[in-house]
Scaffold this motif. Structure first.
Motif, PDB file in Angstrom:
ATOM      1  N   SER A 185       1.963 -22.946 -68.010  1.00  0.00           N
ATOM      2  CA  SER A 185       1.002 -22.981 -69.111  1.00  0.00           C
ATOM      3  C   SER A 185       1.713 -23.042 -70.466  1.00  0.00           C
ATOM      4  N   THR A 186       2.789 -22.278 -70.610  1.00  0.00           N
ATOM      5  CA  THR A 186       3.551 -22.306 -71.860  1.00  0.00           C
ATOM      6  C   THR A 186       4.162 -23.678 -72.096  1.00  0.00           C
ATOM      7  N   LEU A 187       4.753 -24.253 -71.051  1.00  0.00           N
ATOM      8  CA  LEU A 187       5.330 -25.593 -71.162  1.00  0.00           C
ATOM      9  C   LEU A 187       4.262 -26.623 -71.509  1.00  0.00           C
ATOM     10  N   THR A 188       3.096 -26.498 -70.895  1.00  0.00           N
ATOM     11  CA  THR A 188       1.997 -27.424 -71.170  1.00  0.00           C
ATOM     12  C   THR A 188       1.591 -27.381 -72.636  1.00  0.00           C
ATOM     13  N   LEU A 189       1.438 -26.185 -73.175  1.00  0.00           N
ATOM     14  CA  LEU A 189       1.052 -26.058 -74.576  1.00  0.00           C
ATOM     15  C   LEU A 189       2.127 -26.616 -75.505  1.00  0.00           C
ATOM     16  N   ALA A 190       3.398 -26.400 -75.159  1.00  0.00           N
ATOM     17  CA  ALA A 190       4.489 -26.917 -75.988  1.00  0.00           C
ATOM     18  C   ALA A 190       4.492 -28.447 -75.990  1.00  0.00           C
ATOM     19  N   VAL A 191       4.317 -29.049 -74.811  1.00  0.00           N
ATOM     20  CA  VAL A 191       4.298 -30.511 -74.718  1.00  0.00           C
ATOM     21  C   VAL A 191       3.098 -31.083 -75.462  1.00  0.00           C
ATOM     22  N   LEU A 192       1.931 -30.463 -75.317  1.00  0.00           N
ATOM     23  CA  LEU A 192       0.743 -30.937 -76.015  1.00  0.00           C
ATOM     24  C   LEU A 192       0.915 -30.833 -77.528  1.00  0.00           C
ATOM     25  N   ALA A 193       1.555 -29.769 -77.997  1.00  0.00           N
ATOM     26  CA  ALA A 193       1.784 -29.614 -79.432  1.00  0.00           C
ATOM     27  C   ALA A 193       2.702 -30.710 -79.969  1.00  0.00           C
ATOM     28  N   LEU A 194       3.687 -31.095 -79.193  1.00  0.00           N
ATOM     29  CA  LEU A 194       4.649 -32.104 -79.633  1.00  0.00           C
ATOM     30  C   LEU A 194       4.108 -33.528 -79.514  1.00  0.00           C
ATOM     31  N   LEU A 195       3.304 -33.799 -78.459  1.00  0.00           N
ATOM     32  CA  LEU A 195       2.923 -35.177 -78.136  1.00  0.00           C
ATOM     33  C   LEU A 195       1.413 -35.367 -78.118  1.00  0.00           C
ATOM     34  N   TRP A 196       0.676 -34.551 -78.842  1.00  0.00           N
ATOM     35  CA  TRP A 196      -0.772 -34.607 -78.760  1.00  0.00           C
ATOM     36  C   TRP A 196      -1.322 -35.973 -79.165  1.00  0.00           C
ATOM     37  N   ARG A 197      -0.867 -36.510 -80.281  1.00  0.00           N
ATOM     38  CA  ARG A 197      -1.441 -37.768 -80.761  1.00  0.00           C
ATOM     39  C   ARG A 197      -1.188 -38.930 -79.799  1.00  0.00           C
ATOM     40  N   PRO A 198       0.050 -39.197 -79.349  1.00  0.00           N
ATOM     41  CA  PRO A 198       0.217 -40.291 -78.392  1.00  0.00           C
ATOM     42  C   PRO A 198      -0.505 -40.058 -77.066  1.00  0.00           C
ATOM     43  N   LEU A 199      -0.610 -38.805 -76.618  1.00  0.00           N
ATOM     44  CA  LEU A 199      -1.336 -38.534 -75.379  1.00  0.00           C
ATOM     45  C   LEU A 199      -2.821 -38.855 -75.531  1.00  0.00           C
ATOM     46  N   VAL A 200      -3.395 -38.510 -76.682  1.00  0.00           N
ATOM     47  CA  VAL A 200      -4.808 -38.816 -76.914  1.00  0.00           C
ATOM     48  C   VAL A 200      -5.018 -40.318 -77.047  1.00  0.00           C
ATOM     49  N   LEU A 201      -4.160 -40.978 -77.802  1.00  0.00           N
ATOM     50  CA  LEU A 201      -4.288 -42.433 -77.956  1.00  0.00           C
ATOM     51  C   LEU A 201      -4.138 -43.150 -76.620  1.00  0.00           C
ATOM     52  N   GLU A 202      -3.194 -42.697 -75.814  1.00  0.00           N
ATOM     53  CA  GLU A 202      -2.992 -43.331 -74.510  1.00  0.00           C
ATOM     54  C   GLU A 202      -4.170 -43.070 -73.579  1.00  0.00           C
ATOM     55  N   SER A 203      -4.922 -42.008 -73.853  1.00  0.00           N
ATOM     56  CA  SER A 203      -6.090 -41.689 -73.038  1.00  0.00           C
ATOM     57  C   SER A 203      -7.300 -42.532 -73.420  1.00  0.00           C
ATOM     58  N   VAL A 204      -7.526 -42.718 -74.728  1.00  0.00           N
ATOM     59  CA  VAL A 204      -8.747 -43.390 -75.176  1.00  0.00           C
ATOM     60  C   VAL A 204      -8.549 -44.888 -75.402  1.00  0.00           C
ATOM     61  N   ASP A 205      -7.342 -45.315 -75.780  1.00  0.00           N
ATOM     62  CA  ASP A 205      -7.118 -46.737 -76.049  1.00  0.00           C
ATOM     63  C   ASP A 205      -5.660 -47.089 -75.767  1.00  0.00           C
ATOM     64  N   PRO A 206      -5.275 -47.182 -74.494  1.00  0.00           N
ATOM     65  CA  PRO A 206      -3.868 -47.470 -74.163  1.00  0.00           C
ATOM     66  C   PRO A 206      -3.406 -48.833 -74.671  1.00  0.00           C
ATOM     67  N   GLY A 207      -4.317 -49.804 -74.743  1.00  0.00           N
ATOM     68  CA  GLY A 207      -3.943 -51.123 -75.245  1.00  0.00           C
ATOM     69  C   GLY A 207      -3.506 -51.076 -76.692  1.00  0.00           C
ATOM     70  N   PHE A 208      -4.227 -50.328 -77.520  1.00  0.00           N
ATOM     71  CA  PHE A 208      -3.845 -50.187 -78.927  1.00  0.00           C
ATOM     72  C   PHE A 208      -2.497 -49.494 -79.057  1.00  0.00           C
ATOM     73  N   LEU A 209      -2.274 -48.442 -78.258  1.00  0.00           N
ATOM     74  CA  LEU A 209      -0.997 -47.733 -78.347  1.00  0.00           C
ATOM     75  C   LEU A 209       0.161 -48.644 -77.972  1.00  0.00           C
ATOM     76  N   ARG A 210      -0.029 -49.470 -76.944  1.00  0.00           N
ATOM     77  CA  ARG A 210       1.041 -50.408 -76.556  1.00  0.00           C
ATOM     78  C   ARG A 210       1.302 -51.443 -77.643  1.00  0.00           C
ATOM     79  N   SER A 211       0.271 -51.796 -78.419  1.00  0.00           N
ATOM     80  CA  SER A 211       0.443 -52.817 -79.447  1.00  0.00           C
ATOM     81  C   SER A 211       1.172 -52.297 -80.682  1.00  0.00           C
TER      82      SER A 211
END
Length: 288
Positions: free
Chosen positions: A147-173
């Motif tokens: 759980s601690t590792l999960t929160l740390a990773v989410l804090a560091l990579l939250w924006r790309p993880l969300v973008l890759e979830s909702v619009d992976p094509g835009f993130l790749r572009s």
């Protein structure tokens, strides 16, 4: 009131361990469940939970109910199935959900068979449904660390993880972070499922991810609030489920998931964002 709500945790060490375990699971699995819901991968999470079973079974055959062996086996099996299903979907005309379904059925049958070869019915129930009331120090440390590792990773990579979830094509572009973000997301899902497996078993671990996230969807549209509500529902479901289990004598794992299911049902009925009651209420016509 003390005997009903506080007494079980104050008097019994195993209840305090279970409390810490379910709170840690809720904090880590809640945000991951929201990302899975954004990706429309809710049922895929169930398939990946069962994918852990063969690896955990191999660890069980090699070392019995050994935390390290079953954890490593579960991680290897989970990643193998997730990556294998993705590879099949990309190399053939089969869609990823169908590939995951095939891997899920094979994994579940193989895992049950492997556990049955050496273990008893009690061992099989332990693997399938977990033992949240029997968490030892090592297992509790593993769950809290995940759980601690999960929160740390989410804090560091939250924006790309969300973008890759909702619009992976835009993130790749606009960035090369698409593929790494997808791999990080799969790693978060598998590791949290492995943590949930030790407490709730392979059949119920995904419930702490998806039911709170699904319930939260009826209370807010804002992403940060969605994560907060999901974590809150998961933690409250864990605490209430443990109390229900203690006072009624029913198994703790199913009690926790059923309480989360009750929270989902109430959200469907009374949630202010798309809830049934709100939809059935008469609305005023717009005035000219």
């Amino acid at each position: 009131m003390y005997d009903l709500l506080v007494g079980p945790f104050a008097e019994f060490d195993f209840m305090r361990r279970a409390l810490v375990g379910v709170l840690a699971l809720g904090v880590g699995a809640g945000p991951v469940g929201v990302l899975m819901m954004l990706r429309r991968m809710s049922l895929a999470g169930d398939a990946m939970a069962h994918a852990i079973l063969p690896g955990a079974a191999v660890g069980f055959l090699a070392a019995g109910l050994n935390l390290f062996a079953m954890t490593i086996g579960g991680l290897v099996a989970g990643f193998a199935v997730a990556l294998g299903a993705g590879a099949v979907a990309r190399a053939t005309q089969m869609k990823e959900d169908a590939a995951l379904a095939a891997f899920y059925l094979i994994s579940l049958a193989l895992g049950v068979l492997l556990v049955s070869l050496r273990g008893s019915n009690v061992d099989l129930l332990h693997v399938l449904f977990g033992t949240v009331l029997a968490l030892d120090d090592a297992t509790l440390l593993l769950i809290v660390s995940i759980s601690t590792l999960t929160l740390a990773v989410l804090a560091l990579l939250w924006r790309p993880l969300v973008l890759e979830s909702v619009d992976p094509g835009f993130l790749r572009s606009v960035s090369r972070a698409g593929a790494p973000s997808h791999l990080v997301f799969l790693a978060l899902v598998v590791t949290n499922l492995v943590g949930g497996f030790h407490a709730l078993g392979t059949l119920l671990a995904v419930g702490m991810m998806m039911l709170p996230a699904a319930a939260a969807r009826f209370w807010t549209r804002e992403l940060t609030a969605l994560v907060g509500v999901s974590v809150l529902v998961a933690c409250v479901s864990g605490v209430v489920g443990l109390l229900v289990s203690y006072h009624s004598g029913v198994p703790s794992g199913p009690a926790i998931i059923l309480v989360a299911g009750g929270a989902y049902a109430l959200s469907v009925l009374f949630g202010p964002v798309g809830g049934l009651l709100l939809r059935l209420m008469p609305r005023r016509h717009l005035e000219a």
